[in-house]
Design an enzyme around this catalytic site. Structure first.
Site, PDB file in Angstrom:
ATOM      1  N   ARG A 151      36.294  41.571  28.082  1.00  0.00           N
ATOM      2  CA  ARG A 151      36.933  40.742  29.110  1.00  0.00           C
ATOM      3  C   ARG A 151      37.141  39.325  28.568  1.00  0.00           C
ATOM      4  NH1 ARG A 151      33.766  40.949  34.568  1.00  0.00           N
ATOM      5  NH2 ARG A 151      34.651  43.051  34.692  1.00  0.00           N
ATOM      6  N   CYS A 200      35.377  45.783  43.609  1.00  0.00           N
ATOM      7  CA  CYS A 200      36.064  44.971  42.590  1.00  0.00           C
ATOM      8  C   CYS A 200      37.498  44.599  42.963  1.00  0.00           C
ATOM      9  CB  CYS A 200      36.042  45.689  41.249  1.00  0.00           C
ATOM     10  SG  CYS A 200      34.360  45.933  40.632  1.00  0.00           S
ATOM     11  N   LYS A 255      25.155  37.764  38.676  1.00  0.00           N
ATOM     12  CA  LYS A 255      26.456  37.131  38.458  1.00  0.00           C
ATOM     13  C   LYS A 255      26.728  36.060  39.513  1.00  0.00           C
ATOM     14  CE  LYS A 255      28.607  41.152  38.955  1.00  0.00           C
ATOM     15  NZ  LYS A 255      29.615  42.215  39.191  1.00  0.00           N
ATOM     16  N   LYS A 298      30.072  33.639  41.149  1.00  0.00           N
ATOM     17  CA  LYS A 298      31.532  33.527  41.123  1.00  0.00           C
ATOM     18  C   LYS A 298      32.026  32.326  41.914  1.00  0.00           C
ATOM     19  CE  LYS A 298      32.224  38.412  40.322  1.00  0.00           C
ATOM     20  NZ  LYS A 298      32.847  39.668  40.788  1.00  0.00           N
ATOM     21  N   ARG A 350      31.004  33.064  36.282  1.00  0.00           N
ATOM     22  CA  ARG A 350      32.125  33.809  35.675  1.00  0.00           C
ATOM     23  C   ARG A 350      33.400  32.975  35.663  1.00  0.00           C
ATOM     24  NH1 ARG A 350      31.268  39.279  36.158  1.00  0.00           N
ATOM     25  NH2 ARG A 350      29.071  39.801  35.980  1.00  0.00           N
ATOM     26  N   CYS A 371      34.381  52.752  44.055  1.00  0.00           N
ATOM     27  CA  CYS A 371      33.007  52.724  44.575  1.00  0.00           C
ATOM     28  C   CYS A 371      32.846  51.483  45.458  1.00  0.00           C
ATOM     29  CB  CYS A 371      32.001  52.728  43.411  1.00  0.00           C
ATOM     30  SG  CYS A 371      31.674  51.099  42.719  1.00  0.00           S
ATOM     31  N   CYS A 383      35.208  53.095  34.035  1.00  0.00           N
ATOM     32  CA  CYS A 383      34.117  52.459  34.774  1.00  0.00           C
ATOM     33  C   CYS A 383      32.970  53.444  34.999  1.00  0.00           C
ATOM     34  CB  CYS A 383      34.614  51.929  36.117  1.00  0.00           C
ATOM     35  SG  CYS A 383      33.247  51.187  37.022  1.00  0.00           S
ATOM     36  N   CYS A 401      41.117  48.870  41.717  1.00  0.00           N
ATOM     37  CA  CYS A 401      40.207  48.559  40.609  1.00  0.00           C
ATOM     38  C   CYS A 401      40.402  49.585  39.499  1.00  0.00           C
ATOM     39  CB  CYS A 401      38.768  48.577  41.087  1.00  0.00           C
ATOM     40  SG  CYS A 401      38.146  50.247  41.332  1.00  0.00           S
TER      41      CYS A 401
HETATM   42 FE1  SRM Z   1      33.749  44.262  39.218  1.00  0.00          FE
HETATM   43  C1  SRM Z   1      31.029  45.877  38.062  1.00  0.00           C
HETATM   44  C2  SRM Z   1      35.602  45.812  36.960  1.00  0.00           C
HETATM   45  C3  SRM Z   1      36.205  42.114  39.921  1.00  0.00           C
HETATM   46  C4  SRM Z   1      32.087  43.356  42.113  1.00  0.00           C
HETATM   47  N1  SRM Z   1      33.305  45.576  37.742  1.00  0.00           N
HETATM   48  C5  SRM Z   1      32.077  46.073  37.419  1.00  0.00           C
HETATM   49  C6  SRM Z   1      32.168  46.857  36.099  1.00  0.00           C
HETATM   50  C7  SRM Z   1      31.855  45.927  34.982  1.00  0.00           C
HETATM   51  C8  SRM Z   1      31.345  48.165  36.052  1.00  0.00           C
HETATM   52  C9  SRM Z   1      29.950  48.109  35.504  1.00  0.00           C
HETATM   53  O1  SRM Z   1      29.153  47.240  35.898  1.00  0.00           O
HETATM   54  O2  SRM Z   1      29.650  48.990  34.695  1.00  0.00           O
HETATM   55  C10 SRM Z   1      33.674  47.244  36.132  1.00  0.00           C
HETATM   56  C11 SRM Z   1      34.321  47.524  34.778  1.00  0.00           C
HETATM   57  C12 SRM Z   1      35.368  48.574  34.941  1.00  0.00           C
HETATM   58  C13 SRM Z   1      36.246  48.733  33.750  1.00  0.00           C
HETATM   59  O3  SRM Z   1      36.281  49.865  33.195  1.00  0.00           O
HETATM   60  O4  SRM Z   1      36.914  47.787  33.367  1.00  0.00           O
HETATM   61  C14 SRM Z   1      34.245  46.136  36.973  1.00  0.00           C
HETATM   62  N2  SRM Z   1      35.506  43.954  38.494  1.00  0.00           N
HETATM   63  C15 SRM Z   1      36.152  44.761  37.627  1.00  0.00           C
HETATM   64  C16 SRM Z   1      37.614  44.376  37.490  1.00  0.00           C
HETATM   65  C17 SRM Z   1      38.180  44.610  36.094  1.00  0.00           C
HETATM   66  C18 SRM Z   1      38.411  45.149  38.545  1.00  0.00           C
HETATM   67  C19 SRM Z   1      39.906  45.160  38.365  1.00  0.00           C
HETATM   68  O5  SRM Z   1      40.431  46.287  38.374  1.00  0.00           O
HETATM   69  O6  SRM Z   1      40.538  44.116  38.246  1.00  0.00           O
HETATM   70  C20 SRM Z   1      37.524  42.909  37.926  1.00  0.00           C
HETATM   71  C21 SRM Z   1      37.230  41.986  36.777  1.00  0.00           C
HETATM   72  C22 SRM Z   1      37.124  40.570  37.241  1.00  0.00           C
HETATM   73  C23 SRM Z   1      37.014  39.555  36.162  1.00  0.00           C
HETATM   74  O7  SRM Z   1      37.997  39.308  35.480  1.00  0.00           O
HETATM   75  O8  SRM Z   1      35.944  38.955  36.023  1.00  0.00           O
HETATM   76  C24 SRM Z   1      36.325  42.960  38.859  1.00  0.00           C
HETATM   77  N3  SRM Z   1      34.039  42.907  40.700  1.00  0.00           N
HETATM   78  C25 SRM Z   1      35.193  42.202  40.860  1.00  0.00           C
HETATM   79  C26 SRM Z   1      35.225  41.601  42.164  1.00  0.00           C
HETATM   80  C27 SRM Z   1      36.372  40.792  42.760  1.00  0.00           C
HETATM   81  C28 SRM Z   1      36.152  39.318  42.667  1.00  0.00           C
HETATM   82  O9  SRM Z   1      35.230  38.858  41.984  1.00  0.00           O
HETATM   83  O10 SRM Z   1      36.915  38.610  43.308  1.00  0.00           O
HETATM   84  C29 SRM Z   1      34.053  41.977  42.805  1.00  0.00           C
HETATM   85  C30 SRM Z   1      33.674  41.653  44.268  1.00  0.00           C
HETATM   86  C31 SRM Z   1      33.122  40.279  44.447  1.00  0.00           C
HETATM   87  C32 SRM Z   1      31.651  40.253  44.185  1.00  0.00           C
HETATM   88  O11 SRM Z   1      31.267  40.011  43.036  1.00  0.00           O
HETATM   89  O12 SRM Z   1      30.884  40.489  45.122  1.00  0.00           O
HETATM   90  C33 SRM Z   1      33.320  42.785  41.869  1.00  0.00           C
HETATM   91  N4  SRM Z   1      31.811  44.531  39.964  1.00  0.00           N
HETATM   92  C34 SRM Z   1      31.387  44.122  41.194  1.00  0.00           C
HETATM   93  C35 SRM Z   1      30.055  44.635  41.405  1.00  0.00           C
HETATM   94  C36 SRM Z   1      29.186  44.400  42.655  1.00  0.00           C
HETATM   95  C37 SRM Z   1      28.418  43.142  42.477  1.00  0.00           C
HETATM   96  C38 SRM Z   1      27.482  42.801  43.595  1.00  0.00           C
HETATM   97  O13 SRM Z   1      26.624  41.943  43.364  1.00  0.00           O
HETATM   98  O14 SRM Z   1      27.585  43.305  44.682  1.00  0.00           O
HETATM   99  C39 SRM Z   1      29.721  45.371  40.255  1.00  0.00           C
HETATM  100  C40 SRM Z   1      28.410  46.118  39.979  1.00  0.00           C
HETATM  101  C41 SRM Z   1      27.327  45.240  39.483  1.00  0.00           C
HETATM  102  O15 SRM Z   1      27.496  44.066  39.203  1.00  0.00           O
HETATM  103  O16 SRM Z   1      26.227  45.793  39.370  1.00  0.00           O
HETATM  104  C42 SRM Z   1      30.854  45.285  39.371  1.00  0.00           C
HETATM  105 FE1  SF4 Z   2      34.086  50.365  38.938  1.00  0.00          FE
HETATM  106 FE2  SF4 Z   2      33.370  50.344  41.467  1.00  0.00          FE
HETATM  107 FE3  SF4 Z   2      34.285  48.128  40.335  1.00  0.00          FE
HETATM  108 FE4  SF4 Z   2      35.933  50.074  40.813  1.00  0.00          FE
HETATM  109  S1  SF4 Z   2      34.802  48.944  42.375  1.00  0.00           S
HETATM  110  S2  SF4 Z   2      35.793  48.946  38.877  1.00  0.00           S
HETATM  111  S3  SF4 Z   2      34.698  51.853  40.503  1.00  0.00           S
HETATM  112  S4  SF4 Z   2      32.419  49.142  39.800  1.00  0.00           S
END
Ligand code: SRM
Ligand code: SF4
Length: 573
Positions: A74, A477, A207, A209, A143, A473, A434, A428
Site C-alpha cells: 500500500r 473497508c 490503527k 485514521k 494512516r 466481511c 483479502c 472492497c
Molecule cells: Fe480495510 C483490514 C483493505 C479501508 C477497516 N483492509 C484490511 C485488510 C488489510 C485485510 C487484513 O487485515 O488482512 C484488507 C486488505 C485487502 C486486500 O487484499 O487488499 C483491507 N481497507 C482495505 C482497502 C484496500 C479496501 C478497498 O477496497 O479500498 C482500503 C485501504 C485503505 C487505505 O488506503 O488505507 C481499506 N478498512 C478501510 C476502511 C475505510 C476507511 O478507512 O475509510 C475501514 C473502515 C474504517 C475503520 O477503520 O474503522 C477499514 N480494514 C478495516 C478493518 C476493521 C478495523 C477495525 O478496527 O474495526 C480491518 C481488520 C483489522 O484491522 O483487523 C481491515
Molecule cells: Fe477484506 Fe473485509 Fe476489508 Fe473487504 S471489508 S477488504 S473482506 S477486511
C-alpha cells in the site's frame, strides 16, 4: 477496560527494536514465499501484508504445495495527490512486479497485489525513489491522512491539502528500520537508539485514521475516522476546523460489543492548531486505548467506555487549552463530482468513475493503458478520491483537447455516464486476496449492479443518486454502514443487508435482512426501490425514505447499533 495481559501484538512491537524484528532475515530466506509470523505483523507498519491467492488454496493443498503467497503493498498518498511521473512509476511497478492492476483504495491510496517476496524490496525501494512511501500505510499508527481531493470545489483547498500533509508528516513514525530494510545503501551505522517521540516503543494500540472534509462535500466520509476535521470557511477563508472523534466501521458478526460508530463533533480549533490537536488526540488514545484486546482497541471504544466528557477533559489536559465551541456546517453528500469541472482559474478537472477502484486493462476497456498515455502528456496531477475514483486534475484549457482525445481513444470519456447507483457504489477488495473476506465484493458488485439497473430503469430511477456499498466481511473497508444500501459479506454468497444510511455519510445504516443469498438480493431490493419511486417526497433520499417508510429504524451510536429499536423510539442523527 479489562485487567488482562497485553495482546500478543504488544509483545511483538515491544521486542521488535522499533519495527525491525527479523524482517531482513525473512526476506533473505528463499526456501518459502512466506515471512515468519511475528514479522508479518511488523510488515504492516512498513506498508505491506502477506496474503495468499485464496482461489488457489484448495488446489495447492491437494498438491501438497505451500499456499500461493504474495504481498499486498500500500502506497501512502496524503490527500490523494500524485504527479504524472509517480503515476507512471506506479503503472510500471504494477505491470512488472505486481499482478498488472492498480487498486485505488477507499482511503486515497494505491495498492499493488501479488508482489512475491523476492520482489518486495525492489518494489518498496522504487516507490521511495519516486518520492512516495509505504511506511505507516498499515499498522498501529496514524494512516494515510485523507482530504477532499477536489481543488475546484473550494478556494481553501490548497490550505487544507497542505495541512493534511503536515499532519501526515508529523505523525509518521521516526524509526530508521524502514530505511535500513528497504532502501539499499542507506543503512545508518549510528549506534544511537531509535526514538519515537509520539508513539514510543509500542506504537498505538491499533490503527488510527484521520480525514479532513471540506463542506458541503463529505467525500472523505469524515465520520468514519478516529479523528475528523471539518473545514469551516468564513468569508471565503479557512477559519479553522470542527473536530470530531471516535469514528470507525469495523465490527464482527454476532459480537454485540463490536460496532460501527460515527465520530462525535466535540469542538473547533483554528487552522494553526490542527497539527497539535491531531497529536494530542493520538496521545490520549496511545495512553488510554485498550492494549489487551485488539477487537476493542480503537479510539471509538475508548470513548464509548469512558464517555465523551472524559475524553474532552483529558484532551484539554494534554492540549493545555480548550477547544472552542463547534461551528455550523452542512454536508450535502459523500460522493464524487463526476465529469468535467472548471475551476476559478480556468483549469479543468475530469473525475472519472473507476469500478471498484481497480485500474486494469480488459479487451473492452483498456483503462490502464489509457491512463498511462494520459500521464505521459499530462501537466497537472492525479487525485485519488476516497470513493475509489480518479481525478485527472489541473488540465489547462490548451491541454484539454489532447486529454479529451486520449479519453475518447481508450473509451474512458463515458466513464461517468453510468447509472446513479453505479456511480454511488463502492466495493472492497475481498476475494481472492483479502484473508478476512467471507464473501465476494469487488468481483461481484458490478454484476449485481447490472441486475439492479434493470430494476431502476423500470421504475424511472436510472439517474437518481443512491449509495450502495459492498464488503466481503463486517470490517467495513468500503464503509457499508454509511451507505443507503450496505451489503456485508456473511458467508460465501450470503450478505447482511443494511439500509437507511445517510446520503451525506452522517447516519449509520441498520440491519434489514440477515444472511440473504446473492440470488435473492434483486428480489429483496426491488419492492423497496419501486415503493421509493412511487412514494418519495420531493428531494427525499433513499436512505431517509427507508426510515420514514418503516423498513428500518433510525440508528443510534454505540452498542445500540445492534438493538432492534422500535421506529421513532430514538431520533436519527
Ligand atoms: Fe480495510 C483490514 C483493505 C479501508 C477497516 N483492509 C484490511 C485488510 C488489510 C485485510 C487484513 O487485515 O488482512 C484488507 C486488505 C485487502 C486486500 O487484499 O487488499 C483491507 N481497507 C482495505 C482497502 C484496500 C479496501 C478497498 O477496497 O479500498 C482500503 C485501504 C485503505 C487505505 O488506503 O488505507 C481499506 N478498512 C478501510 C476502511 C475505510 C476507511 O478507512 O475509510 C475501514 C473502515 C474504517 C475503520 O477503520 O474503522 C477499514 N480494514 C478495516 C478493518 C476493521 C478495523 C477495525 O478496527 O474495526 C480491518 C481488520 C483489522 O484491522 O483487523 C481491515
Ligand atoms: Fe477484506 Fe473485509 Fe476489508 Fe473487504 S471489508 S477488504 S473482506 S477486511
Amino acid at each position: 477496560m479489562s485487567d488482562q495481559k497485553p495482546s500478543a501484538n504488544e509483545t511483538i512491537k515491544a521486542s521488535s527494536n522499533y519495527l525491525r524484528g527479523t524482517i531482513a532475515e525473512g526476506l533473505a530466506d528463499t526456501s518459502t514465499g512466506a515471512m515468519p509470523a511475528d514479522d508479518q505483523q511488523l510488515l504492516k507498519f512498513h506498508g505491506t501484508y502477506q496474503q495468499d491467492d485464496r482461489d488457489l488454496r484448495s488446489e495447492r493443498r491437494k498438491q501438497g504445495l505451500e499456499k500461493a503467497y504474495s504481498f499486498m503493498v500500500r502506497i501512502r498518498v496524503p490527500g490523494g495527490v500524485a504527479t504524472p511521473a509517480q503515476w507512471l512509476e506506479v503503472d510500471r511497478l504494477a505491470t512488472s512486479l505486481a499482478n498488472g492492476t492498480i487498486k485505488l483504495t477507499t482511503r486515497q491510496a494505491f495498492q499493488f497485489h501479488g508482489v512475491i517476496k523476492g520482489n518486495l524490496k525492489e518494489t518498496i525501494a522504487r516507490i521511495n525513489r519516486t518520492a512516495m512511501d509505504t511506511i505507516a500505510a498499515c499498522g498501529d499508527v496514524n494512516r494515510n491522512v485523507m482530504c477532499n481531493p477536489n481543488p475546484h470545489l473550494s478556494t481553501v483547498h490548497a490550505d487544507v491539502l497542505r495541512l493534511s500533509q503536515a499532519i501526515s508528516d508529523h505523525l509518521t513514525p521516526q524509526t530508521r528500520a524502514y530505511h535500513e530494510i528497504w532502501l539499499d545503501g542507506e543503512k545508518l551505522e549510528s549506534t544511537e537508539e531509535d526514538h519515537e517521540p509520539i508513539y514510543g516503543k509500542t506504537y498505538l494500540p491499533r490503527k488510527f485514521k484521520i480525514a479532513i472534509a471540506v463542506p458541503p462535500s463529505n467525500d472523505v466520509d469524515v465520520f468514519a475516522n478516529d479523528l475528523a476535521f471539518i473545514a469551516i470557511i468564513e468569508d471565503g477563508k479557512l477559519a479553522g476546523f470542527n473536530v470530531a472523534v471516535g469514528g470507525g466501521m469495523g465490527m464482527s458478526h454476532g459480537i454485540a460489543t463490536s460496532f460501527p460508530r460515527i465520530a462525535d463533533v466535540i469542538g473547533f480549533c483554528p487552522a494553526d492548531r490542527v497539527v497539535d490537536v491531531a497529536e494530542k488526540v493520538v496521545l490520549v488514545q496511545r495512553d488510554y486505548g485498550d492494549r489487551t484486546d485488539r477487537k476493542h482497541a480503537r479510539l471509538k471504544y475508548t470513548i464509548q467506555d469512558r464517555g465523551l466528557e472524559w475524553f474532552g477533559s483529558e484532551l484539554h489536559r494534554y492540549l493545555g487549552y480548550d477547544l472552542e465551541p463547534a461551528r455550523e456546517f452542512r454536508f450535502d453528500d459523500n460522493g464524487d463530482r463526476y465529469g468535467w469541472v472548471e475551476d476559478a482559474s480556468g483549469n479543468w478537472h475530469y473525475n472519472l468513475f473507476v469500478q471498484g477502484g481497480r485500474v486494469l486493462d480488459t479487451p473492452a476497456y483498456p483503462l490502464l493503458t489509457g491512463l498511462r498515455e494520459i500521464a505521459k502528456v499530462h501537466t497537472g496531477d492525479f487525485r485519488l478520491t476516497a470513493n475509489q475514483n480518479l481525478i485527472i486534475a489541473g488540465i489547462s484549457p490548451e491541454k484539454r483537447p489532447e486529454i479529451e482525445a486520449l479519453l475518447d481513444r481508450y473509451g474512458i470519456s463515458d466513464s461517468h455516464r453510468q447509472s446513479g447507483l453505479r456511480l454511488g457504489s463502492l466495493a472492497c477488495v475481498a476475494l481472492p486476496t483479502c484473508g478476512l473476506s467471507l464473501a465476494e465484493a469487488e468481483r461481484y458488485l458490478p454484476d449485481l449492479l447490472t441486475e439492479l439497473e434493470e430494476v431502476l430503469e423500470t421504475h424511472g430511477l436510472r439517474h437518481d443518486a443512491i449509495t450502495i456499498r459492498m464488503t466481503g466481511c463486517p470490517n467495513g473497508c468500503a464503509r457499508p454502514f454509511l451507505a443507503e444500501i450496505g451489503l456485508v459479506g456473511r458467508a460465501p454468497g450470503r450478505y447482511n443487508v443494511y439500509l437507511g444510511g445517510g446520503f451525506a455519510g452522517q447516519r449509520l445504516s441498520k440491519l434489514y435482512r440477515e444472511s440473504a443469498r446473492s440470488e435473492e438480493l434483486r428480489a429483496l431490493l426491488e419492492p423497496l426501490i419501486a415503493q421509493y419511486a412511487r412514494e418519495r417526497h420531493d428531494g427525499e433520499r433513499f436512505g431517509d425514505f427507508c426510515i420514514r417508510a418503516g423498513h428500518v429504524e433510525a440508528t443510534v451510536q454505540g452498542p445500540d447499533f445492534h438493538l432492534n429499536l422500535k421506529p421513532g423510539a430514538l431520533t436519527a442523527r
